[in-house]
Write an enzyme that holds these catalytic residues in place. Structure first.
Site, PDB file in Angstrom:
ATOM      1  N   GLU A 214       0.629  -1.565  -0.036  1.00  0.00           N
ATOM      2  CA  GLU A 214      -0.106   0.284   0.154  1.00  0.00           C
ATOM      3  C   GLU A 214       1.253   1.138  -0.241  1.00  0.00           C
ATOM      4  O   GLU A 214       0.330   1.941  -0.490  1.00  0.00           O
ATOM      5  CB  GLU A 214      -0.964  -0.018   1.104  1.00  0.00           C
ATOM      6  CG  GLU A 214      -2.365  -1.328   1.494  1.00  0.00           C
ATOM      7  CD  GLU A 214      -2.572  -1.334   0.497  1.00  0.00           C
ATOM      8  OE1 GLU A 214      -3.355   0.028  -0.382  1.00  0.00           O
ATOM      9  OE2 GLU A 214      -3.875  -2.100   0.325  1.00  0.00           O
ATOM     10  N   ARG A 218       0.636   3.467  -3.107  1.00  0.00           N
ATOM     11  CA  ARG A 218       0.053   5.334  -3.172  1.00  0.00           C
ATOM     12  C   ARG A 218       0.981   6.177  -2.449  1.00  0.00           C
ATOM     13  O   ARG A 218       0.454   7.215  -4.086  1.00  0.00           O
ATOM     14  CB  ARG A 218      -1.049   5.095  -1.794  1.00  0.00           C
ATOM     15  CG  ARG A 218      -2.063   3.735  -1.833  1.00  0.00           C
ATOM     16  CD  ARG A 218      -3.110   3.923  -1.053  1.00  0.00           C
ATOM     17  NE  ARG A 218      -3.758   2.505  -0.423  1.00  0.00           N
ATOM     18  CZ  ARG A 218      -4.535   2.441  -0.569  1.00  0.00           C
ATOM     19  NH1 ARG A 218      -5.601   3.541  -0.476  1.00  0.00           N
ATOM     20  NH2 ARG A 218      -5.580   0.946  -0.248  1.00  0.00           N
ATOM     21  N   ASP A 364      -5.759 -10.058  -8.219  1.00  0.00           N
ATOM     22  CA  ASP A 364      -5.176  -8.732  -9.031  1.00  0.00           C
ATOM     23  C   ASP A 364      -3.951  -8.307  -9.739  1.00  0.00           C
ATOM     24  O   ASP A 364      -3.794  -8.766 -10.708  1.00  0.00           O
ATOM     25  CB  ASP A 364      -6.376  -7.560  -8.757  1.00  0.00           C
ATOM     26  CG  ASP A 364      -5.657  -7.541  -7.485  1.00  0.00           C
ATOM     27  OD1 ASP A 364      -4.660  -7.448  -6.076  1.00  0.00           O
ATOM     28  OD2 ASP A 364      -6.671  -6.266  -7.359  1.00  0.00           O
ATOM     29  N   GLU A 533     -11.695   0.785 -10.419  1.00  0.00           N
ATOM     30  CA  GLU A 533     -11.018  -0.269 -12.232  1.00  0.00           C
ATOM     31  C   GLU A 533     -11.913  -0.492 -13.336  1.00  0.00           C
ATOM     32  O   GLU A 533     -11.353  -0.605 -14.054  1.00  0.00           O
ATOM     33  CB  GLU A 533     -11.882  -2.278 -10.901  1.00  0.00           C
ATOM     34  CG  GLU A 533     -10.487  -2.809  -9.677  1.00  0.00           C
ATOM     35  CD  GLU A 533     -10.704  -1.023  -8.651  1.00  0.00           C
ATOM     36  OE1 GLU A 533     -11.964  -1.681  -8.605  1.00  0.00           O
ATOM     37  OE2 GLU A 533      -9.709  -1.468  -7.841  1.00  0.00           O
TER      38      GLU A 533
HETATM   39  C1  DMJ Z   1      -6.055   1.125  -5.153  1.00  0.00           C
HETATM   40  O1  DMJ Z   1      -5.065   1.165  -4.014  1.00  0.00           O
HETATM   41  C2  DMJ Z   1      -5.230  -0.423  -6.479  1.00  0.00           C
HETATM   42  O2  DMJ Z   1      -5.970  -0.258  -6.899  1.00  0.00           O
HETATM   43  C3  DMJ Z   1      -5.084  -1.183  -5.778  1.00  0.00           C
HETATM   44  O3  DMJ Z   1      -4.507  -2.323  -6.803  1.00  0.00           O
HETATM   45  C4  DMJ Z   1      -6.368  -2.733  -5.388  1.00  0.00           C
HETATM   46  N1  DMJ Z   1      -7.368  -1.901  -4.735  1.00  0.00           N
HETATM   47  C5  DMJ Z   1      -7.325  -0.188  -5.260  1.00  0.00           C
HETATM   48  C6  DMJ Z   1      -8.830   0.748  -5.737  1.00  0.00           C
HETATM   49  O4  DMJ Z   1      -9.657  -0.459  -5.588  1.00  0.00           O
END
Ligand code: DMJ
Length: 638
Positions: A214, A218, A364, A533
């Site tokens: 994270e 971010r 994912d 997404e």
């Molecule tokens: C984000 O922090 C990123 O896109 C991550 O890869 C998946 N989840 C969240 C958004 O939904």
């Protein structure tokens, strides 16, 4: 018009009954009276027989003019399949005289696309004004955060407080900065960059535990993107399309604080006994440790490389790239199920753990970064990074073979899960998170250029074309997950009806959606966290296919966010239940709403090809980083 079975007008019910039987007992009293009193009955030589004949003629004319059997509208691939099976049946005469519904039903996106202005394509000025509305939404979101939660990770917009859910580095400030630069939201740029300059170094040295993934996607990703967009690596406006008159941050300070943060995050790699990093870092102690169960999420361990690679490039220090790339080089050696991998990996053994395979949470962005890390380094695509594209290609084949299915009755294409591995059962469950995949598939097919250009230059293989079609089909499903609900907003998780599966559950509440029976939304899955997404994929698909429907779909989604998640005093909030009206609000604005959702919507409505996809790669938190080309790399010492 299915579902509009309102009460029939009284006179029509009488005539219908009269026509249905010759028994006097069933002849309505008004007709009986007419039959026994011919003088009264004849009115301008108008007999019962003539009246009924006329009625039949009107009925037939009505049928010819109004019909498409039960409102069926053909669409793309799967719609055609349904169309083939559809057998036309003469409707009951009662249905000819239904009272029209009082409100027009909300049409599914494909039907709206066919029926209204979409095909006429809204003029550029319309998109400019919609884009302005997204910028206003961003400024509204920021104002709530700045007024009530400045310096906290996230805003609680209802209780007017801040909360540190991500370790306390002011994540919303940093996730927002490049969005503000891109939008030309100058006040936000000033406020965010001032906060970073005044506070971030101190925070990094004092704060405790943060999650490696994270914080990388971010915070580090946000700082690096803002560094680039602020001219840090001498990018001109020609590269990015961002006007040079827009306010920017101080790139030297951003690089300095990025290196400080990354040096601490590197401990997650160097403290691990294997190439798989530990999941958490204690910033102030410069230590790292595994999660309590000893495992890392596969997506988390493998979604770090774009950021660390770019930092190596701009700092001239290869250590960041070297450590991060070891993870992918190691995963390359592990066994897979047709390219698909379990969602947990152990930093202690270096092996995958369990058999659960999915492209939703914890899985994912593993697939996303296989492609994007390959895309990022153009001059290495055919040499030492070729393995990444091969892993990506194999995985997508595995997805198509093992995970892609169609719903009944209407053939929506979705990606399910294998919770017990290849030999266990298939679960028709799809997280909203999976909706990143249409964008990734489209990017993988054309490598960022438009489909038109790729076709003209003969760049697409059969597999690319197949993947692009799958991307379009999945994007439609993701959009239908929004339109099937009462709020027009998607749930966190959906289940799908498939042939022979007993999965049951409630629907999304929008009874006029064609897909109301295809999509199941269970009570615990009904929340919406303002996730990006779907609009991310709409943005990529619009850039690549240039099909205006993707913009229109994005506009509808944006309007639903405006209607149901906006908080008057500032900010936007997550929802508890997208299927009920009014939806209960959850009191949390996730950082990715500013970092991703609004950025992708803004870029979707942009006409200037800002941040072109053959020059930029977006990290998984929507922070754009430049694609590195040979000439550029040789001028840096990595
Ligand atoms: C984000 O922090 C990123 O896109 C991550 O890869 C998946 N989840 C969240 C958004 O939904």
């Amino acid at each position: 018009m299915s579902g509009s079975s309102g009460p029939l007008p009284y006179s029509m019910r009488d005539v219908d009954a009269a026509g249905a039987t010759t028994s006097p007992a069933t002849v309505p009293s008004r007709l009986k009276a007419l039959a026994t009193n011919r003088a009264k009955y004849q009115c301008g030589k108008f007999t019962v027989g003539k009246f009924l004949s006329l009625l039949m003629v009107f009925g037939l004319i009505y049928l010819l003019l109004h019909k498409s059997p039960d409102g069926f509208v053909s669409g793309r691939v799967h719609d055609k399949e349904v169309q083939k099976k559809h057998v036309w049946k003469a409707p009951n005469i009662r249905t000819l005289w239904r009272k029209p519904p009082r409100l027009p039903p909300r049409l599914p996106p494909n039907e709206i696309y066919k029926n209204n202005s979409l095909l006429q394509q809204s003029p550029p000025s319309e998109w400019a004004s919609r884009q302005k509305k997204v910028k206003e939404a961003f400024e509204h979101a920021w104002s709530g955060y700045r007024n009530y939660a400045m310096g906290y990770d996230e805003l609680m917009p209802l209780s007017h407080r801040g909360v540190d859910g991500l370790g306390g580095l002011g994540a919303t400030v940093i996730d927002s900065l490049d969005t503000a630069i891109i939008m030309g939201a100058d006040d936000v740029v000033s406020e965010a960059s001032k906060w970073i300059e005044d506070n971030l170094t101190k925070r990094i040295s004092e704060k405790g535990q943060v999650n490696l993934f994270e914080t990388t996607i971010r915070v580090l990703g946000g700082l690096l993107s803002a560094y680039h967009l602020s001219g840090g690596d001498h990018a001109g406006s020609n590269d990015s399309g961002i006007p040079i008159t827009y306010k920017r941050a101080n790139p030297e300070r951003l690089l300095e604080v990025s290196k400080d943060l990354a040096d601490r995050l590197l401990l997650a790699f160097t403290s691990s006994p294997t190439a798989v990093p530990l999941s958490d870092v204690v910033l102030r102690d410069r230590t790292a440790h595994a999660a309590p169960d000893g495992l890392s999420s596969t997506s988390e361990a493998s979604t770090l490389q774009l950021e660390f690679n770019y930092l190596s490039r701009i700092s001239g220090d290869p250590k960041y790239e070297t450590e991060a790339m070891k993870v992918l080089e190691h995963i390359r050696t592990l066994p897979t199920v047709e390219g698909l991998v379990p969602i947990y990996i152990s930093p202690h053994s270096g092996q995958f753990s369990g058999e659960n395979i999915r492209l939703g949470s914890r899985g994912d962005s593993y697939y996303e970064y296989l492609l994007k890390v390959w895309v990022q380094q153009e001059e290495r695509r055919d040499s030492n990074l070729k393995y990444l594209f091969e892993m990506y290609t194999k995985a997508m084949k595995g997805v198509k073979h093992l995970l892609v299915r169609k719903t009944v009755p209407n053939g929506l294409v979705f990606v399910g899960e294998l919770p017990y591995g290849q030999n266990g059962g298939f679960s028709p469950k799809m997280d909203h998170l999976v909706c990143f995949l249409p964008g990734t598939l489209a990017l993988g097919a054309t490598k960022g250029v438009t489909k038109k250009k790729a076709l003209e230059n003969n760049l697409l293989t059969d597999e690319d074309i197949e993947n692009l079609q799958l991307a379009e089909d999945l994007a439609k499903t993701c959009v239908e997950m929004y339109f099937v609900t009462s709020t027009g907003l998607a749930p966190e998780i959906a289940y799908f009806h498939i042939e022979g599966n007993s999965e049951v559950g409630p629907d999304g509440g929008n009874k006029s959606s064609k897909y109301i029976n295809d999509i199941i939304i269970k009570p615990l899955d009904r929340h919406n966290l303002l996730r990006p997404e779907t609009v991310e994929s709409l943005f990529v698909l619009y850039r690549i296919t240039e099909d205006p429907k993707y913009r229109e779909w994005g506009w509808q989604i944006f309007q639903s966010f405006e209607k149901y998640t906006k908080v008057d005093s500032g900010g936007y909030t997550s929802l508890d239940d997208v299927t009920s009206l009014p939806p209960h609000k959850r009191d949390k604005m996730e950082t990715f709403f500013l970092g991703e959702t609004l950025k992708y919507l803004y870029l979707l409505f942009d006409d200037s090809n800002t941040l072109p996809l053959d020059k930029y790669v977006f990290n998984t938190e929507a922070h754009p980083l430049p694609i590195m080309r040979a000439a550029e790399r040789t001028s840096h010492s990595v």
